[in-house]
Design a protein around this motif. Structure first.
Motif, PDB file in Angstrom:
ATOM      1  N   GLY A 127      53.467  30.195  38.805  1.00  0.00           N
ATOM      2  CA  GLY A 127      52.977  30.362  37.339  1.00  0.00           C
ATOM      3  C   GLY A 127      51.904  29.774  37.109  1.00  0.00           C
ATOM      4  N   GLN A 128      50.858  29.207  38.383  1.00  0.00           N
ATOM      5  CA  GLN A 128      49.330  28.855  38.184  1.00  0.00           C
ATOM      6  C   GLN A 128      48.478  29.785  38.395  1.00  0.00           C
ATOM      7  N   LEU A 129      47.237  29.899  38.131  1.00  0.00           N
ATOM      8  CA  LEU A 129      46.442  30.736  38.462  1.00  0.00           C
ATOM      9  C   LEU A 129      45.282  29.904  39.210  1.00  0.00           C
ATOM     10  N   LEU A 130      44.923  30.459  40.504  1.00  0.00           N
ATOM     11  CA  LEU A 130      43.946  29.866  41.477  1.00  0.00           C
ATOM     12  C   LEU A 130      42.816  30.865  41.628  1.00  0.00           C
ATOM     13  N   ALA A 131      41.701  30.221  41.519  1.00  0.00           N
ATOM     14  CA  ALA A 131      40.381  31.084  41.563  1.00  0.00           C
ATOM     15  C   ALA A 131      39.309  30.553  42.614  1.00  0.00           C
ATOM     16  N   PRO A 132      39.760  30.242  43.587  1.00  0.00           N
ATOM     17  CA  PRO A 132      38.509  29.618  44.726  1.00  0.00           C
ATOM     18  C   PRO A 132      37.575  30.539  44.905  1.00  0.00           C
ATOM     19  N   VAL A 133      36.296  29.911  45.354  1.00  0.00           N
ATOM     20  CA  VAL A 133      35.177  30.850  45.854  1.00  0.00           C
ATOM     21  C   VAL A 133      35.379  31.093  47.292  1.00  0.00           C
ATOM     22  N   VAL A 134      35.172  32.533  47.426  1.00  0.00           N
ATOM     23  CA  VAL A 134      35.406  32.948  49.053  1.00  0.00           C
ATOM     24  C   VAL A 134      34.393  33.011  49.794  1.00  0.00           C
ATOM     25  N   CYS A 135      33.134  33.425  48.988  1.00  0.00           N
ATOM     26  CA  CYS A 135      32.013  33.704  49.675  1.00  0.00           C
ATOM     27  C   CYS A 135      30.803  33.706  48.411  1.00  0.00           C
ATOM     28  N   LYS A 136      29.652  33.209  48.888  1.00  0.00           N
ATOM     29  CA  LYS A 136      28.367  32.939  48.107  1.00  0.00           C
ATOM     30  C   LYS A 136      27.479  34.191  48.720  1.00  0.00           C
ATOM     31  N   SER A 137      26.884  35.169  47.852  1.00  0.00           N
ATOM     32  CA  SER A 137      26.107  36.132  48.535  1.00  0.00           C
ATOM     33  C   SER A 137      24.518  36.079  47.807  1.00  0.00           C
ATOM     34  N   PHE A 138      23.602  36.256  48.551  1.00  0.00           N
ATOM     35  CA  PHE A 138      22.184  36.021  48.282  1.00  0.00           C
ATOM     36  C   PHE A 138      21.337  37.441  48.178  1.00  0.00           C
ATOM     37  N   GLY A 139      20.296  37.569  47.613  1.00  0.00           N
ATOM     38  CA  GLY A 139      19.353  38.820  47.716  1.00  0.00           C
ATOM     39  C   GLY A 139      20.110  40.029  47.424  1.00  0.00           C
ATOM     40  N   GLY A 140      21.049  39.896  46.383  1.00  0.00           N
ATOM     41  CA  GLY A 140      21.730  41.217  45.960  1.00  0.00           C
ATOM     42  C   GLY A 140      22.611  41.939  46.898  1.00  0.00           C
ATOM     43  N   GLU A 141      22.923  41.164  48.288  1.00  0.00           N
ATOM     44  CA  GLU A 141      23.935  41.753  49.119  1.00  0.00           C
ATOM     45  C   GLU A 141      25.107  41.350  48.754  1.00  0.00           C
ATOM     46  N   ASN A 142      25.843  42.448  48.131  1.00  0.00           N
ATOM     47  CA  ASN A 142      27.117  42.167  47.812  1.00  0.00           C
ATOM     48  C   ASN A 142      28.253  43.298  47.699  1.00  0.00           C
ATOM     49  N   GLU A 143      27.753  44.346  48.596  1.00  0.00           N
ATOM     50  CA  GLU A 143      28.577  45.492  48.998  1.00  0.00           C
ATOM     51  C   GLU A 143      29.794  44.873  49.620  1.00  0.00           C
ATOM     52  N   VAL A 144      30.978  45.655  49.320  1.00  0.00           N
ATOM     53  CA  VAL A 144      32.124  45.250  49.837  1.00  0.00           C
ATOM     54  C   VAL A 144      32.366  46.466  50.765  1.00  0.00           C
ATOM     55  N   ARG A 145      32.756  46.100  51.903  1.00  0.00           N
ATOM     56  CA  ARG A 145      32.972  47.174  53.203  1.00  0.00           C
ATOM     57  C   ARG A 145      34.441  46.864  53.835  1.00  0.00           C
ATOM     58  N   VAL A 146      35.181  47.747  53.850  1.00  0.00           N
ATOM     59  CA  VAL A 146      36.575  47.629  54.393  1.00  0.00           C
ATOM     60  C   VAL A 146      36.335  47.738  55.852  1.00  0.00           C
ATOM     61  N   LEU A 147      36.666  46.630  56.626  1.00  0.00           N
ATOM     62  CA  LEU A 147      36.318  46.490  58.196  1.00  0.00           C
ATOM     63  C   LEU A 147      37.755  46.924  58.968  1.00  0.00           C
ATOM     64  N   ALA A 148      38.968  46.373  58.625  1.00  0.00           N
ATOM     65  CA  ALA A 148      40.231  46.831  59.309  1.00  0.00           C
ATOM     66  C   ALA A 148      41.263  47.100  58.110  1.00  0.00           C
ATOM     67  N   GLY A 149      42.234  47.884  58.340  1.00  0.00           N
ATOM     68  CA  GLY A 149      43.308  48.380  57.655  1.00  0.00           C
ATOM     69  C   GLY A 149      43.074  49.673  56.829  1.00  0.00           C
ATOM     70  N   LEU A 150      43.845  49.888  55.822  1.00  0.00           N
ATOM     71  CA  LEU A 150      43.552  51.126  55.282  1.00  0.00           C
ATOM     72  C   LEU A 150      42.138  51.228  54.591  1.00  0.00           C
ATOM     73  N   GLY A 151      41.538  52.540  54.785  1.00  0.00           N
ATOM     74  CA  GLY A 151      40.430  52.589  54.325  1.00  0.00           C
ATOM     75  C   GLY A 151      39.239  52.141  55.289  1.00  0.00           C
ATOM     76  N   ALA A 152      39.313  51.665  56.275  1.00  0.00           N
ATOM     77  CA  ALA A 152      38.361  51.037  57.152  1.00  0.00           C
ATOM     78  C   ALA A 152      37.110  51.810  57.111  1.00  0.00           C
ATOM     79  N   GLY A 153      35.866  51.225  57.206  1.00  0.00           N
ATOM     80  CA  GLY A 153      34.687  51.950  57.282  1.00  0.00           C
ATOM     81  C   GLY A 153      34.031  52.384  55.774  1.00  0.00           C
ATOM     82  N   THR A 154      35.115  52.382  54.867  1.00  0.00           N
ATOM     83  CA  THR A 154      34.703  52.556  53.266  1.00  0.00           C
ATOM     84  C   THR A 154      33.706  51.537  52.866  1.00  0.00           C
ATOM     85  N   ALA A 155      32.784  51.839  52.191  1.00  0.00           N
ATOM     86  CA  ALA A 155      31.860  50.817  51.445  1.00  0.00           C
ATOM     87  C   ALA A 155      31.851  51.189  49.784  1.00  0.00           C
ATOM     88  N   TYR A 156      31.840  49.946  49.319  1.00  0.00           N
ATOM     89  CA  TYR A 156      31.444  50.051  47.739  1.00  0.00           C
ATOM     90  C   TYR A 156      30.372  49.168  47.469  1.00  0.00           C
TER      91      TYR A 156
END
Length: 405
Positions: A127-156
């Motif tokens: 019943g609680q919402l947790l919102a921890p920081v998982v990564c800080k990104s600098f220089g506009g480098e915020n692409e999300v790329r699937v490394l393993a699992g469904l859709g591996a190799g796809t980048a957004y």
């Protein structure tokens, strides 16, 4: 009228972020709003459909907002050049549904997407919402790329709202690896100053225990390739040499995860960690040539000397090829050799060949058509690679690849 115009600008600023917006030449046609729920989190999607002033094109812009139990969701995050100043925000630039639970987690990006931004994971528990920081990104480098699992190799890139359920590991920018099952992120150490990563996303592998990574790097002073290996969350890198004479590749960008695991393997060490080492019995991969982008041209890298004679002999053997008179430059006395093949003029190079006349006027499906020229150069290149695979041209190759082409 003024309020309506301000409202349109506000919508543009929220929704486009990294996408340009020209309000003066656009007319708003419709605003479509819909909502999707993830447990007690509601994602509201607004789609603005715009038509240009002369009605010759239509564009769509999306923006997203989050609500928690009916109220706007405010995330405690960080801002500033060093991402060390606390802030609270409702604005999100990207949302990814991740994890395989009954209620997926939401991986969200907040902050300045062009400079310093922060990834949070929104997780609902008891019943609680947790919102921890998982990564800080600098220089506009915020692409999300699937490394393993469904859709591996796809980048957004840029603003996104989509489901990545089934993906196991995600590369966040160039800074962190996030494991969707454990909800843990490991920071990627910065490379030493004398190394750079030429094509990092495709040339990264992770250890089976998920605690280490290896990536292609090159020395800054002479651009020699190496594999750099480090523990996630650590600081030190060790280097494994790449021997181009045995570990064959044409260009740095040809090295990907499959290439790395063909030549190297993870071994469990006495310390309980996986360590990368060269495979003692790997079979050298076939030599491959390079098809030059946007030009009907084939080159074979890593040749030791001028191989004009070898490529001339090869083209002479190609079915239907006819040798044309050599052309000698008046001042340099350089000789150009060429062949007439399927109505095209194929010119010999010291390390390959190309179809002349590219970019000139042509009739479709007639000699000079770039589509036919590209098909011809690929047939010629494939035929030469087939001869190389049989060991016919081994004497022309040296130890280091040519990365200039």
């Amino acid at each position: 009228m003024a309020n309506n115009r301000l409202s349109r600008w506000a919508g543009c600023l929220v929704s486009t972020l990294l996408v340009g917006c020209a309000i003066s030449s656009e007319q708003t046609e419709a605003l479509v709003e819909r909502s999707e729920r993830y447990g007690d989190i509601e994602v509201t999607i607004q789609t603005r459909k715009m038509r240009s002033a002369n009605y010759d094109r239509e564009s769509s812009y999306e923006s997203w907002s989050l609500r928690w139990r009916g109220q706007p969701l405010v995330i405690d995050s960080f801002t500033g050049m060093g991402l060390d100043q606390p802030m609270r925000t409702e604005a999100v630039h990207a949302i990814f549904a991740v994890g395989d639970g009954a209620v997926p987690d939401l991986l969200v990006l907040v902050g300045d997407p062009n400079n310093a931004s922060v990834f949070h994971v929104l997780h609902q528990e008891a019943g609680q919402l947790l919102a921890p920081v998982v990564c800080k990104s600098f220089g506009g480098e915020n692409e999300v790329r699937v490394l393993a699992g469904l859709g591996a190799g796809t980048a957004y890139h840029g603003p996104n709202y989509r489901s990545l359920t089934g993906a196991r590991q995600l590369l966040l920018g160039n800074a962190c690896v996030y494991d969707t099952a454990t909800r843990r992120a490991g920071a990627i150490p910065r490379l030493p100053f004398d190394l750079f990563a030429p094509y990092a996303p495709r040339a990264i592998v992770f250890s089976p225990d998920g605690r280490s990574l290896a990536r292609l790097a090159a020395t800054d002073h002479d651009q020699q390739p190496v594999l750099a290996v480090a523990e996630l969350g650590g600081q030190d890198w060790r280097r494994l040499p790449i021997d181009p004479a045995r570990m064959r590749f044409a260009r740095f960008e040809d090295i990907d995860a499959d290439w790395i695991l063909h030549h190297f393997e993870w071994r469990l060490g006495k310390d309980g960690l996986d360590h990368l080492a060269e495979r003692p019995d790997f079979k050298p991969m076939p030599r491959r040539g390079i098809y030059v982008v946007n030009s009907p041209e084939f080159r074979m890298p890593n040749v030791t000397t001028d191989q004009t004679e070898a490529f001339t002999a090869f083209l002479a053997r190609f079915p239907g090829a006819k040798r044309k008179p050599d052309f000698r430059m008046e001042y340099s006395q350089q000789v150009t050799r060429s062949f007439a093949i399927e109505g095209e003029d194929v010119v010999v190079l010291a390390d390959g060949f190309y179809v002349a006349g590219f970019g000139l006027a042509y009739w479709p499906d007639q000699p000079g058509d770039p589509k036919l020229q590209k098909a011809l150069i690929h047939r010629l290149g494939d035929a030469f690679e087939a001869e190389v695979s049989k060991g016919m041209h081994e004497t022309m190759f040296g130890a280091a690849p040519d990365t200039d082409h």
